[in-house]
Design a protein around this motif. Structure first.
Motif, PDB file in Angstrom:
ATOM      1  N   ALA A 181     -12.801  72.455 -50.325  1.00 53.48           N
ATOM      2  CA  ALA A 181     -12.909  71.334 -51.263  1.00 53.48           C
ATOM      3  C   ALA A 181     -12.106  70.134 -50.750  1.00 53.48           C
ATOM      4  O   ALA A 181     -12.537  68.979 -50.874  1.00 53.48           O
ATOM      5  N   ALA A 182     -10.938  70.403 -50.171  1.00 55.69           N
ATOM      6  CA  ALA A 182     -10.115  69.328 -49.617  1.00 55.69           C
ATOM      7  C   ALA A 182     -10.859  68.617 -48.490  1.00 55.69           C
ATOM      8  O   ALA A 182     -10.841  67.385 -48.392  1.00 55.69           O
ATOM      9  N   ALA A 183     -11.530  69.405 -47.643  1.00 57.48           N
ATOM     10  CA  ALA A 183     -12.260  68.820 -46.523  1.00 57.48           C
ATOM     11  C   ALA A 183     -13.397  67.921 -47.008  1.00 57.48           C
ATOM     12  O   ALA A 183     -13.652  66.851 -46.446  1.00 57.48           O
ATOM     13  N   GLU A 184     -14.079  68.354 -48.047  1.00 56.20           N
ATOM     14  CA  GLU A 184     -15.165  67.534 -48.591  1.00 56.20           C
ATOM     15  C   GLU A 184     -14.634  66.206 -49.131  1.00 56.20           C
ATOM     16  O   GLU A 184     -15.233  65.145 -48.930  1.00 56.20           O
ATOM     17  N   SER A 185     -13.496  66.265 -49.809  1.00 52.67           N
ATOM     18  CA  SER A 185     -12.889  65.041 -50.320  1.00 52.67           C
ATOM     19  C   SER A 185     -12.432  64.145 -49.173  1.00 52.67           C
ATOM     20  O   SER A 185     -12.583  62.913 -49.224  1.00 52.67           O
ATOM     21  N   MET A 186     -11.862  64.756 -48.131  1.00 51.82           N
ATOM     22  CA  MET A 186     -11.419  63.992 -46.963  1.00 51.82           C
ATOM     23  C   MET A 186     -12.603  63.322 -46.277  1.00 51.82           C
ATOM     24  O   MET A 186     -12.517  62.166 -45.857  1.00 51.82           O
ATOM     25  N   ALA A 187     -13.729  64.051 -46.178  1.00 52.20           N
ATOM     26  CA  ALA A 187     -14.917  63.494 -45.526  1.00 52.20           C
ATOM     27  C   ALA A 187     -15.407  62.260 -46.274  1.00 52.20           C
ATOM     28  O   ALA A 187     -15.789  61.244 -45.657  1.00 52.20           O
ATOM     29  N   THR A 188     -15.400  62.341 -47.590  1.00 53.30           N
ATOM     30  CA  THR A 188     -15.813  61.188 -48.392  1.00 53.30           C
ATOM     31  C   THR A 188     -14.860  60.014 -48.183  1.00 53.30           C
ATOM     32  O   THR A 188     -15.288  58.864 -48.045  1.00 53.30           O
ATOM     33  N   TYR A 189     -13.567  60.319 -48.123  1.00 49.41           N
ATOM     34  CA  TYR A 189     -12.578  59.246 -48.007  1.00 49.41           C
ATOM     35  C   TYR A 189     -12.654  58.548 -46.659  1.00 49.41           C
ATOM     36  O   TYR A 189     -12.592  57.309 -46.592  1.00 49.41           O
ATOM     37  N   ILE A 190     -12.787  59.310 -45.574  1.00 43.30           N
ATOM     38  CA  ILE A 190     -12.785  58.651 -44.257  1.00 43.30           C
ATOM     39  C   ILE A 190     -14.083  57.886 -44.009  1.00 43.30           C
ATOM     40  O   ILE A 190     -14.154  57.099 -43.051  1.00 43.30           O
ATOM     41  N   ASP A 191     -15.084  58.107 -44.864  1.00 41.28           N
ATOM     42  CA  ASP A 191     -16.303  57.299 -44.787  1.00 41.28           C
ATOM     43  C   ASP A 191     -16.154  55.980 -45.545  1.00 41.28           C
ATOM     44  O   ASP A 191     -17.043  55.123 -45.484  1.00 41.28           O
ATOM     45  N   SER A 192     -15.037  55.839 -46.260  1.00 41.87           N
ATOM     46  CA  SER A 192     -14.796  54.604 -47.013  1.00 41.87           C
ATOM     47  C   SER A 192     -14.177  53.559 -46.088  1.00 41.87           C
ATOM     48  O   SER A 192     -14.047  53.768 -44.872  1.00 41.87           O
ATOM     49  N   ASP A 193     -13.749  52.447 -46.650  1.00 45.72           N
ATOM     50  CA  ASP A 193     -13.180  51.350 -45.854  1.00 45.72           C
ATOM     51  C   ASP A 193     -11.703  51.636 -45.567  1.00 45.72           C
ATOM     52  O   ASP A 193     -10.808  51.169 -46.279  1.00 45.72           O
ATOM     53  N   LEU A 194     -11.447  52.411 -44.515  1.00 41.45           N
ATOM     54  CA  LEU A 194     -10.073  52.760 -44.166  1.00 41.45           C
ATOM     55  C   LEU A 194      -9.267  51.538 -43.733  1.00 41.45           C
ATOM     56  O   LEU A 194      -8.061  51.461 -43.987  1.00 41.45           O
ATOM     57  N   ARG A 195      -9.926  50.613 -43.084  1.00 43.42           N
ATOM     58  CA  ARG A 195      -9.209  49.421 -42.624  1.00 43.42           C
ATOM     59  C   ARG A 195      -8.644  48.638 -43.810  1.00 43.42           C
ATOM     60  O   ARG A 195      -7.488  48.201 -43.783  1.00 43.42           O
ATOM     61  N   ARG A 196      -9.450  48.461 -44.845  1.00 43.27           N
ATOM     62  CA  ARG A 196      -8.981  47.724 -46.028  1.00 43.27           C
ATOM     63  C   ARG A 196      -7.847  48.486 -46.712  1.00 43.27           C
ATOM     64  O   ARG A 196      -6.847  47.882 -47.141  1.00 43.27           O
ATOM     65  N   ALA A 197      -7.982  49.807 -46.820  1.00 42.11           N
ATOM     66  CA  ALA A 197      -6.911  50.610 -47.413  1.00 42.11           C
ATOM     67  C   ALA A 197      -5.641  50.516 -46.574  1.00 42.11           C
ATOM     68  O   ALA A 197      -4.522  50.486 -47.115  1.00 42.11           O
ATOM     69  N   GLY A 198      -5.801  50.465 -45.254  1.00 43.46           N
ATOM     70  CA  GLY A 198      -4.642  50.322 -44.368  1.00 43.46           C
ATOM     71  C   GLY A 198      -3.944  48.992 -44.551  1.00 43.46           C
ATOM     72  O   GLY A 198      -2.707  48.904 -44.482  1.00 43.46           O
ATOM     73  N   GLU A 199      -4.711  47.940 -44.793  1.00 44.30           N
ATOM     74  CA  GLU A 199      -4.104  46.632 -45.062  1.00 44.30           C
ATOM     75  C   GLU A 199      -3.277  46.678 -46.340  1.00 44.30           C
ATOM     76  O   GLU A 199      -2.181  46.102 -46.408  1.00 44.30           O
TER      77      GLU A 199
END
Length: 347
Positions: free
Chosen positions: A320-338
């Motif tokens: 379940a954690a992996a599925e959530s991680m997969a969804t998250y890394i498909d999001s805008d990581l650059r914007r979250a990093g900012e």
């Protein structure tokens, strides 16, 4: 001003406390403060034993702090800065300040095993800190640690909340990511997750690798970089090999602190599966470098979702954690990093 710094680990022989103490000491020296460091490895005064701390845990810590209590010439210092003190008796330093980074009480309450050990260690800690509090004031690195100290029975008026800081100039976004990735033989186009810290039971590196194995099956264009040594390093390497993902995981072992700013820049996202934390310096460094984070659901880390700078997952449920991680890394990581960078620079 003459300052004596007492810590059970000090750079380059350690991780959390070692790095926090070292970086503050270097800043103090620039400001003209004369700092003498006492740890099992020096560099100025040597007492205690790394081997005993590694093999006997709380017994080795008591041995170290017994040595500290017997140091000659302590009155020559204007102040004494003690990191997670664990004196068997009363604190001998009325001019000392104790910084608490984490507690055995928290580890016991988180159900870490063996429970008998953590119950005993938390009882020793309670007795020792109660005695130290009769003489010294405390600083806590996080609200969780502050709450732990209150639960132990310390007077709140003797506790100051001073979170860990980070050098935002040193740990900052930079250029050359692709070259850095080539140096680590990371395939082009991969999403890179990074863990940097001690490979110990509390950090759950094997559970992190297990979860990553599920993520890698969902998204094969991912690489996990794990930097740090510790007593679970060999077991974690074996775990990756047994799961058939050793080619997707880069184990770097212990890295020099001068290399860590560049190392964070290799990654797209920081990840940690800890069972217990105070205020993890590596997490703040990752934020400062412009990385969002995927973290475990413990109180000191859950703020990442509230701030929009990370995702909380339950590593005890790897699939379940992996599925959530997969969804998250498909999001805008650059914007979250900012946003993560802004969180650190403006707090």
């Amino acid at each position: 001003m003459n300052l004596l710094v007492c810590a059970t680990e000090y750079y380059p022989h350690g991780f959390g406390i070692a790095n926090v103490a070292h970086r503050v000491v270097e800043r103090l020296k620039v400001k003209g403060v004369s700092c003498t460091v006492c740890s099992p490895t020096g560099p100025d005064i040597t007492t205690g034993s790394r081997r005993l701390i590694r093999e006997l845990a709380v017994g080795g810590l008591l041995h170290y702090w017994t040595g500290v209590a017997r140091l000659p010439g302590a009155d020559e210092y204007d102040a004494i800065w003690m990191h997670n003190p664990l004196f068997p008796g009363m604190s001998p330093f009325p001019h000392g300040v104790a910084t608490i980074h984490s507690t055995y009480l928290n580890k016991y309450c988180q159900g870490m095993s063996p429970q008998r050990y953590y119950r005993l260690a938390s009882a020793i800690e309670r007795r020792s800190l109660a005695r130290t509090a009769r003489v010294n004031r405390f600083t806590a690195v996080s609200e969780t640690v502050d709450a732990d100290l209150r639960a132990i029975g310390l007077d709140p008026s003797r506790i100051a909340l001073i979170p860990n800081g980070v050098d935002t100039g040193c740990f900052s976004p930079g250029e050359g990511r692709e070259e850095l990735r080539r140096n680590l033989d990371i395939p082009g186009g991969h999403t890179v997750l990074i863990f940097l810290g001690r490979m110990s039971e509390v950090k759950q590196p094997e559970r992190l690798v297990e979860t990553f194995s599920h993520l890698h099956r969902l998204q094969p264009d991912t690489t996990l970089v794990m930097a740090g040594g510790g007593d679970r390093l060999d077991a974690t390497r074996a775990c990756a090999r047994d799961l058939g993902i050793d080619e997707a995981v880069r184990f770097l072992g212990t890295v020099d602190s001068d290399e860590t700013p560049e190392l964070y820049r290799v990654a797209d996202c920081f990840v940690m599966a800890s069972r217990s934390e105070g205020s993890p310096l590596a997490l703040l460094e990752a934020f400062s470098t412009g990385l969002p984070a995927i973290v475990s659901p413990i109180q000191p880390l859950c703020f990442v979702e509230d701030q929009g700078i990370g995702r909380v997952v339950d590593f005890d449920q790897p699939e379940a954690a992996a599925e959530s991680m997969a969804t998250y890394i498909d999001s805008d990581l650059r914007r979250a990093g900012e946003r993560a960078r802004t969180y650190v620079t403006e707090r």
